[in-house]
Scaffold this active site. Structure first.
Site, short mmCIF file in Angstrom:
data_model
loop_
_atom_site.label_atom_id
_atom_site.label_comp_id
_atom_site.label_asym_id
_atom_site.label_seq_id
_atom_site.Cartn_x
_atom_site.Cartn_y
_atom_site.Cartn_z
N HIS A 186 9.03 -4.20 -3.36
CA HIS A 186 8.22 -4.36 -2.15
C HIS A 186 9.08 -4.90 -1.01
CE1 HIS A 186 4.65 -5.23 0.26
NE2 HIS A 186 5.11 -6.45 0.47
N ASP A 243 0.81 -1.22 0.00
CA ASP A 243 0.00 0.00 0.00
C ASP A 243 0.85 1.27 0.00
OD1 ASP A 243 1.08 -0.17 2.50
OD2 ASP A 243 -0.82 -0.30 3.58
N CYS A 266 4.91 -0.18 2.83
CA CYS A 266 5.48 -1.50 3.15
C CYS A 266 6.79 -1.42 3.93
CB CYS A 266 5.65 -2.34 1.88
SG CYS A 266 6.75 -1.62 0.64
#
Length: 307
Positions: A293, A168, A171
């Site tokens: 990520h 989102d 992270c």
């Protein structure tokens, strides 16, 4: 080793060589594109950047699909049996149709329509099954799964496993917050607290970080106004955190942060701090289409089916 097996290995090696060649050619093309941008031409630079991203994405997709198709071709699927069954069905339907044709011309039309519907349904089902098989192959041999498996292998040797963090934009901060809970950090900090502290540290130490942050509009160093906006985005939005923010968090928290990735050795930011408070994150390049990520880790827990 059998001749068939040797041939498979040769074909796979040819594919690897081809992909490396394509990567090398793309890099050469990218260098030419970058050199074509005149200094200060912001519009051209943006267009070239978007073109480079598109070229890299297209090549990734193409090579992933080629690898998946190659792996799929090695699967032992007995298509001959399927063909024989289809022939039997077709022959049976033909005999039935021939019989009914002798009985009644009107029913022949009805059977013919029913036959077409069955054939259309069978073709649609075959296409659907083939797409499922191809997608499963892509899932197994695609970059996302290969990367995750490599990271899991590294973690398992240390009795660790990935702790999933939502993608989102927060992270990095949520992964760090989770690690702080594991080491018993008091008081507990959430991603909002960590973002605000990171932004504050960046403002107070602008001389240390200003030259390391890319200017989105040109190749020049950020202006003070641009840097202030950057700090605002760190503290108040869901802007993704990267290497700079990772270094800042290590300094703010005064603890080392180890980052584990699929390739290469893990690296530690803030090695000068006490190792007993070390935080551990995993870095994924291909986990989500939106970009890189960060995840956290936790102690390995065996699945119920493994016990």
């Amino acid at each position: 080793m059998s001749d068939e097996r040797e041939q498979i290995l040769v074909e796979e090696q040819d594919l690897i060589i081809l992909h490396k060649k394509e990567r090398k050619e793309l890099q050469a093309r990218i260098q030419i594109l970058k050199k074509s941008v005149c200094k200060g031409d912001k519009k051209k630079k943006k267009e070239i950047t978007e073109e480079i991203v598109r070229l890299e994405t297209d090549l990734d997709k193409k090579q992933d699909e080629e690898i998946a198709r190659f792996k799929l071709s090695q699967m032992n699927i007995d298509k001959t049996t399927c063909v024989k069954v289809e022939d039997q069905i077709t022959n049976g339907d033909s005999e039935s149709s021939h019989y009914k044709n002798n009985q009644d011309s009107k029913s022949t039309v009805k059977v013919s329509k029913a036959q077409k519907r069955r054939e259309k349904k069978e073709i649609a089902e075959k296409e659907r099954n083939q797409k499922i098989i191809e997608q499963e192959a892509l899932n197994v041999y695609g970059k996302r799964n290969v990367e995750a498996q490599a990271i899991n292998n590294i973690l398992s040797k240390r009795d660790l496993m990935i702790y999933e963090i939502p993608s989102d934009g927060h992270c990095l901060y949520n992964a760090v917050a989770h690690q702080l809970k594991l080491i018993g950090n008091t008081p507990s900090l959430n991603f909002i607290d960590l973002r605000k502290q990171t932004a504050k540290y960046l403002r107070e130490h602008s001389d240390n970080f200003l030259s390391f942050i890319d200017n989105p509009d040109s190749d020049d160093i950020m202006s003070i106004e641009q840097y202030e906006k950057y700090c605002d985005s760190v503290g108040e939005t869901s802007a993704w955190g990267g290497a700079v923010e990772l270094q800042v968090l290590a300094n703010v928290l005064q603890c080392p942060i180890e980052v584990i990735q699929a390739s290469g050795v893990p690296y530690i930011v803030g090695e000068e701090y006490e190792q007993t408070r070390k935080l551990i994150l995993t870095y994924h390049r291909h986990m989500y289409q939106l970009g890189a990520h960060y995840n956290s880790v936790t102690k390995y827990i065996a699945n119920l089916e493994d016990s």
